[in-house]
Design a protein around this motif. Structure first.
Motif, PDB file in Angstrom:
ATOM      1  N   TYR A 177       1.317  -1.397  -0.105  1.00  0.00           N
ATOM      2  CA  TYR A 177      -0.165  -0.189   0.002  1.00  0.00           C
ATOM      3  C   TYR A 177       0.571   1.230  -0.175  1.00  0.00           C
ATOM      4  CZ  TYR A 177      -4.057  -3.206   1.684  1.00  0.00           C
ATOM      5  OH  TYR A 177      -4.942  -3.535   0.933  1.00  0.00           O
TER       6      TYR A 177
ATOM      7  N   ASP B 240      -0.277   6.968   1.890  1.00  0.00           N
ATOM      8  CA  ASP B 240      -1.319   7.021   1.595  1.00  0.00           C
ATOM      9  C   ASP B 240      -2.851   6.338   2.309  1.00  0.00           C
ATOM     10  OD1 ASP B 240      -1.850   6.624  -0.518  1.00  0.00           O
ATOM     11  OD2 ASP B 240      -1.940   9.048  -1.066  1.00  0.00           O
ATOM     12  N   GLY B 241      -2.365   5.312   1.664  1.00  0.00           N
ATOM     13  CA  GLY B 241      -3.644   3.780   2.128  1.00  0.00           C
ATOM     14  C   GLY B 241      -4.178   3.336   0.522  1.00  0.00           C
ATOM     15  N   ARG B 242      -3.367   3.762  -0.911  1.00  0.00           N
ATOM     16  CA  ARG B 242      -3.622   3.405  -1.952  1.00  0.00           C
ATOM     17  C   ARG B 242      -3.034   1.759  -1.799  1.00  0.00           C
ATOM     18  NH1 ARG B 242      -1.184   6.263  -5.707  1.00  0.00           N
ATOM     19  NH2 ARG B 242       0.152   7.130  -4.498  1.00  0.00           N
ATOM     20  N   PRO B 243      -4.074   0.692  -2.401  1.00  0.00           N
ATOM     21  CA  PRO B 243      -3.237  -0.490  -3.151  1.00  0.00           C
ATOM     22  C   PRO B 243      -2.214  -0.107  -4.307  1.00  0.00           C
ATOM     23  CG  PRO B 243      -5.918  -0.432  -3.300  1.00  0.00           C
ATOM     24  CD  PRO B 243      -5.110   1.157  -2.913  1.00  0.00           C
TER      25      PRO B 243
ATOM     26  N   GLY C 299      -2.035   6.781   5.822  1.00  0.00           N
ATOM     27  CA  GLY C 299      -3.613   6.753   4.997  1.00  0.00           C
ATOM     28  C   GLY C 299      -4.393   5.256   5.524  1.00  0.00           C
ATOM     29  N   GLU C 300      -6.411   5.497   6.073  1.00  0.00           N
ATOM     30  CA  GLU C 300      -7.030   4.366   5.920  1.00  0.00           C
ATOM     31  C   GLU C 300      -6.297   3.774   4.400  1.00  0.00           C
ATOM     32  OE1 GLU C 300     -11.219   3.541   6.655  1.00  0.00           O
ATOM     33  OE2 GLU C 300     -10.311   4.986   7.222  1.00  0.00           O
ATOM     34  N   LYS C 301      -6.559   1.976   4.261  1.00  0.00           N
ATOM     35  CA  LYS C 301      -6.504   1.045   3.666  1.00  0.00           C
ATOM     36  C   LYS C 301      -7.495   1.097   2.884  1.00  0.00           C
ATOM     37  CE  LYS C 301      -4.166  -1.705   6.437  1.00  0.00           C
ATOM     38  NZ  LYS C 301      -3.957  -3.291   6.412  1.00  0.00           N
ATOM     39  N   GLN C 302      -7.490   1.426   1.453  1.00  0.00           N
ATOM     40  CA  GLN C 302      -8.363   1.859   0.516  1.00  0.00           C
ATOM     41  C   GLN C 302      -8.489  -0.112  -0.135  1.00  0.00           C
ATOM     42  OE1 GLN C 302      -7.898   3.733  -2.457  1.00  0.00           O
ATOM     43  NE2 GLN C 302      -7.321   5.875  -0.922  1.00  0.00           N
ATOM     44  N   PRO C 303      -9.584  -0.779   0.210  1.00  0.00           N
ATOM     45  CA  PRO C 303     -10.169  -2.271  -0.905  1.00  0.00           C
ATOM     46  C   PRO C 303      -8.879  -2.614  -1.673  1.00  0.00           C
ATOM     47  CG  PRO C 303     -12.108  -0.390  -0.609  1.00  0.00           C
ATOM     48  CD  PRO C 303     -11.684   0.568  -0.673  1.00  0.00           C
TER      49      PRO C 303
END
Length: 113
Positions: free
Chosen positions: A21, A24-27, A84-88
């Protein structure tokens, strides 16, 4: 495991289930058998001596455990911002065939992400 770019900025991290990731949380991809892949399945590079070695042998990223005797000069790491919060995590593409690892250089290449 955290990865930094040649300027010392934290770029991404690997989770316990080998997902990569952005900070900022983007895969971004996956890590398998010391190899870093994009979501598309394309090989980014190999992990060696704490560096991610790209297709030309240049070092693209480094970990806090990087051995500066094996690769390029390590920059000072810049203070990490909050994660950042992990995105799906999306479906992963088929992995491309992995070529032989090139000889590692002591030069920096461009950050892959």
């Amino acid at each position: 495991m955290e990865f930094y770019d040649p300027s010392g900025n934290v770029v991404c991290y690997v989770t316990d289930n080998d997902r990569v990731y952005s900070w900022d949380g983007r895969p971004l991809g996956t890590m398998r058998k010391e190899r870093l892949f994009r979501l598309s399945g394309q090989l980014v590079g190999w992990l060696k001596h704490g560096y991610v070695v790209g297709m030309t042998g240049d070092c693209l990223l480094f970990t806090p455990q990087a051995d500066s005797r094996a690769g390029p000069t390590l920059p000072t790491r810049i203070t990490k911002p909050s994660k950042g919060e992990k995105q799906p995590f999306p479906q992963i593409g088929d992995r491309a065939p992995v070529p032989s690892m090139p000889t590692m250089t002591r030069s920096w290449g461009l950050s892959p992400f």
